[in-house]
Design a protein around this motif. Structure first.
Motif, PDB file in Angstrom:
ATOM      1  N   GLY A   1     -84.054   6.948  25.624  1.00  0.00           N
ATOM      2  CA  GLY A   1     -82.045   6.805  24.993  1.00  0.00           C
ATOM      3  C   GLY A   1     -81.882   7.104  26.863  1.00  0.00           C
ATOM      4  O   GLY A   1     -82.419   6.778  27.354  1.00  0.00           O
ATOM      5  N   LEU A   2     -80.700   7.336  26.008  1.00  0.00           N
ATOM      6  CA  LEU A   2     -80.129   7.809  27.363  1.00  0.00           C
ATOM      7  C   LEU A   2     -78.787   8.989  26.950  1.00  0.00           C
ATOM      8  O   LEU A   2     -79.003   8.927  25.597  1.00  0.00           O
ATOM      9  CB  LEU A   2     -78.735   6.422  27.694  1.00  0.00           C
ATOM     10  CG  LEU A   2     -77.508   5.758  26.696  1.00  0.00           C
ATOM     11  CD1 LEU A   2     -77.329   4.819  27.801  1.00  0.00           C
ATOM     12  CD2 LEU A   2     -78.435   5.225  26.141  1.00  0.00           C
ATOM     13  N   THR A   3     -77.815   9.546  27.531  1.00  0.00           N
ATOM     14  CA  THR A   3     -77.280  10.712  27.526  1.00  0.00           C
ATOM     15  C   THR A   3     -76.554  10.686  26.408  1.00  0.00           C
ATOM     16  O   THR A   3     -76.152  11.404  25.490  1.00  0.00           O
ATOM     17  CB  THR A   3     -76.556  11.139  28.436  1.00  0.00           C
ATOM     18  OG1 THR A   3     -78.034  11.458  29.019  1.00  0.00           O
ATOM     19  CG2 THR A   3     -75.663  12.478  27.911  1.00  0.00           C
ATOM     20  N   GLU A   4     -75.807   9.073  26.303  1.00  0.00           N
ATOM     21  CA  GLU A   4     -74.601   8.540  25.571  1.00  0.00           C
ATOM     22  C   GLU A   4     -75.558   8.189  24.005  1.00  0.00           C
ATOM     23  O   GLU A   4     -74.674   8.287  22.854  1.00  0.00           O
ATOM     24  CB  GLU A   4     -74.042   7.696  25.742  1.00  0.00           C
ATOM     25  CG  GLU A   4     -73.155   7.375  27.213  1.00  0.00           C
ATOM     26  CD  GLU A   4     -73.759   7.649  28.015  1.00  0.00           C
ATOM     27  OE1 GLU A   4     -73.325   7.150  28.856  1.00  0.00           O
ATOM     28  OE2 GLU A   4     -74.794   7.299  28.410  1.00  0.00           O
TER      29      GLU A   4
ATOM     30  N   GLY B   1     -81.951  10.166  22.054  1.00  0.00           N
ATOM     31  CA  GLY B   1     -83.166   9.775  22.087  1.00  0.00           C
ATOM     32  C   GLY B   1     -82.931   8.054  21.137  1.00  0.00           C
ATOM     33  O   GLY B   1     -81.666   8.061  19.847  1.00  0.00           O
ATOM     34  N   MET B   2     -83.690   7.413  21.262  1.00  0.00           N
ATOM     35  CA  MET B   2     -83.315   5.955  20.744  1.00  0.00           C
ATOM     36  C   MET B   2     -84.069   5.544  19.576  1.00  0.00           C
ATOM     37  O   MET B   2     -84.306   5.299  18.816  1.00  0.00           O
ATOM     38  CB  MET B   2     -82.434   4.637  21.141  1.00  0.00           C
ATOM     39  CG  MET B   2     -81.107   5.129  21.973  1.00  0.00           C
ATOM     40  SD  MET B   2     -80.541   3.684  23.280  1.00  0.00           S
ATOM     41  CE  MET B   2     -80.990   2.729  22.099  1.00  0.00           C
ATOM     42  N   THR B   3     -84.952   5.582  20.980  1.00  0.00           N
ATOM     43  CA  THR B   3     -86.680   4.836  20.118  1.00  0.00           C
ATOM     44  C   THR B   3     -87.776   6.421  21.114  1.00  0.00           C
ATOM     45  O   THR B   3     -87.924   7.005  21.551  1.00  0.00           O
ATOM     46  CB  THR B   3     -87.780   3.222  20.622  1.00  0.00           C
ATOM     47  OG1 THR B   3     -87.521   4.068  22.004  1.00  0.00           O
ATOM     48  CG2 THR B   3     -86.432   2.464  20.588  1.00  0.00           C
ATOM     49  N   GLN B   4     -88.938   6.256  19.933  1.00  0.00           N
ATOM     50  CA  GLN B   4     -90.542   6.791  20.773  1.00  0.00           C
ATOM     51  C   GLN B   4     -91.544   6.580  19.340  1.00  0.00           C
ATOM     52  O   GLN B   4     -91.344   6.341  18.724  1.00  0.00           O
ATOM     53  CB  GLN B   4     -90.171   8.493  19.543  1.00  0.00           C
ATOM     54  CG  GLN B   4     -90.751   9.342  20.217  1.00  0.00           C
ATOM     55  CD  GLN B   4     -90.249  10.908  19.323  1.00  0.00           C
ATOM     56  OE1 GLN B   4     -89.638  10.874  18.520  1.00  0.00           O
ATOM     57  NE2 GLN B   4     -90.702  12.107  19.517  1.00  0.00           N
ATOM     58  N   THR B   5     -92.517   6.652  20.782  1.00  0.00           N
ATOM     59  CA  THR B   5     -93.743   6.210  19.692  1.00  0.00           C
ATOM     60  C   THR B   5     -93.551   7.719  18.936  1.00  0.00           C
ATOM     61  O   THR B   5     -93.464   8.313  19.675  1.00  0.00           O
ATOM     62  CB  THR B   5     -94.541   6.313  21.323  1.00  0.00           C
ATOM     63  OG1 THR B   5     -94.678   7.737  21.430  1.00  0.00           O
ATOM     64  CG2 THR B   5     -94.159   5.352  21.435  1.00  0.00           C
ATOM     65  N   ARG B   6     -94.778   7.060  17.697  1.00  0.00           N
ATOM     66  CA  ARG B   6     -94.944   7.976  17.280  1.00  0.00           C
ATOM     67  C   ARG B   6     -96.560   8.784  17.716  1.00  0.00           C
ATOM     68  O   ARG B   6     -97.384   8.832  18.648  1.00  0.00           O
ATOM     69  CB  ARG B   6     -95.485   7.968  15.176  1.00  0.00           C
ATOM     70  CG  ARG B   6     -94.008   7.695  15.034  1.00  0.00           C
ATOM     71  CD  ARG B   6     -93.047   7.200  15.268  1.00  0.00           C
ATOM     72  NE  ARG B   6     -91.922   6.701  14.907  1.00  0.00           N
ATOM     73  CZ  ARG B   6     -90.771   6.442  14.711  1.00  0.00           C
ATOM     74  NH1 ARG B   6     -90.735   6.313  16.132  1.00  0.00           N
ATOM     75  NH2 ARG B   6     -89.506   6.150  13.745  1.00  0.00           N
TER      76      ARG B   6
END
Length: 434
Positions: A341-344, A348-353
């Motif tokens: 992701g990024l601060t904006e 978090g945008m994506t994540q592994t589970r």
């Protein structure tokens, strides 16, 4: 129990839920100095600081800058400002005098908390140089020629400095605010109010103040923790800086949402990290890849017990498969995750589970979109949405997208298009099964 995709709650309400759930569990721990607060004690400290800030005159929407390492009361201040509708403005501890000047001017910050310094930077002298009026004016009537909006400089500790309020004095002033006044202020806070500002170069040019709301970071933190299977039994060790979203959202907000214990390090030191994991029986560990590499390669590594570890986050730069495999094999981090992701994007945008069975997918991808967030790969030239296997700009929209850049409407419009997509500036692609 998993929450709805996105909840309309404030940070103060999330903290109250944690207190109600496990009041006597440890909330904040510093293993190297045996500093400990339960959730109830932490909340009580937050209330004292919040009331003290009100007594000083901090209003809804005021910016409260913090220029400090991960010292005790950093997280306290994060929730104290949130409870009274103020905005915590986090400042990079590596910034120099000219960068502090720019941020204080551009943000129009009314307040700043500092510590004595970091490395070769003397924060106290820097503030006296930037605001010489601190040495001559009464601290309750500060008027700076260079920073016309600045009203208070405060020290994040018990020590007293000319022209500054100490943290002890702030807490003592809490008695001036009635419970009715405090409750009324809390009721005036909306989940869609800005609660956090961070300056980042982001996708373009010079630093811009990213405005994040309670809704943004509260929901982002929930799913970051859920994807690690956090519960109130987890104990999360994080040596990453709190001034960045990695610390204050991926770590703090994930813990508060799930009432997990925060094991905080003031600054990164591999031996202190290993000691904290063993002594506090941490179940999760956060860091950038180089932090994990330094720990794995440390000559004292074999002297420490990592058997309690289960999960954590490795992020901030590409994660080598070898390093991830070693974390699984030698540190027991079999459910380690990666966040992109990024601060904006709060960040978090994506994540592994945690239950992703493929180590290759954990390392060679950045996982799937967090619930409540749409991900698209868009051609940066044409604006066309691309399909699986095609390379383009990674964009997102949903509960995580910032409110905008402070006092920069044109830059905000360039970052968030008319359809609500936040453009990250990163290039990626979608897998067939994502």
């Amino acid at each position: 129990m998993r929450q709805e995709i996105a909840r309309e709650v404030t940070l103060g309400q999330l903290l109250a839920e944690a207190v109600e759930r496990v009041p006597d569990n440890e909330a904040v721990v510093y293993a190297d100095r045996d500093y400990r607060e339960t959730w109830q004690e932490f909340s009580d400290t937050v209330d004292r600081v919040a009331k003290g800030l009100m007594a000083l005159g901090v209003k809804r929407g005021d910016k409260v800058a913090i220029w400090a390492t991960n010292v005790p009361h950093w997280v306290t201040l994060m929730f104290a400002t949130a409870r009274i509708g103020a905005i915590l403005l986090t400042i990079n501890i590596n910034y120099k005098s000219h960068e502090i000047e720019y941020i204080l001017k551009h943000s129009e910050a009314e307040n700043i908390f500092i510590i004595d310094g970091y490395r070769d930077s003397d924060y106290i002298n820097i503030m006296y140089e930037l605001v010489p009026e601190l040495r001559t004016q009464p601290r309750d009537h500060l008027h700076s020629k260079r920073f016309p909006h600045l009203r208070r400089v405060l020290f994040l500790g018990p020590e007293k400095h000319r022209g500054m309020y100490s943290m002890n004095e702030v807490m003592t002033m809490a008695t001036q605010i009635t419970e009715e006044e405090y409750v009324s202020r809390q009721k005036s806070v909306s989940p869609h109010d800005v609660v956090n500002m961070q300056y980042t170069s982001g996708t373009t040019g010079f630093p811009k103040g990213v405005m994040l709301t309670h809704y943004n970071i509260g929901n982002n933190g929930y799913w970051i923790g859920a994807n690690q299977n956090f519960t109130e039994k987890d104990r999360v060790c994080f040596p990453v800086p709190l001034f960045h979203c990695f610390g204050c959202v991926l770590a703090v907000m994930a813990c508060v949402n799930h009432a997990a214990t925060m094991i905080i390090l003031e600054r990164y030191d591999p031996v202190n990290v290993m000691m904290s994991v063993e002594k506090e029986r941490a179940t999760a560990l956060y860091g950038v890849p180089t932090m994990f590499i330094n720990i794995l390669d440390h000559p004292l590594f074999d002297r420490f017990d990592f058997s309690t570890l289960r999960t954590g986050i490795m992020a901030g730069s590409p994660c080598p498969v070898k390093t991830m495999q070693e974390c699984v094999d030698r540190m027991n981090m079999r459910e380690c995750t990666i966040v992109f992701g990024l601060t904006e994007a709060s960040p978090g945008m994506t994540q592994t589970r945690y239950d992703e069975p493929s180590l290759e997918k954990k390392c060679a991808t950045v996982g799937k979109a967090l619930p409540g967030i749409e991900i698209a790969i868009i051609d940066p030239e044409t604006g066309e949405h691309l399909g699986p296997g095609e390379h383009g700009e990674i964009c997102c929209r949903g509960s995580n997208v910032m409110k905008g850049y402070y006092n920069m409407p044109a830059e905000t419009a360039r970052a968030i298009d008319e359809d609500g997509w936040l453009h990250s500036g990163d290039i990626g692609m979608v897998d067939e099964d994502s």
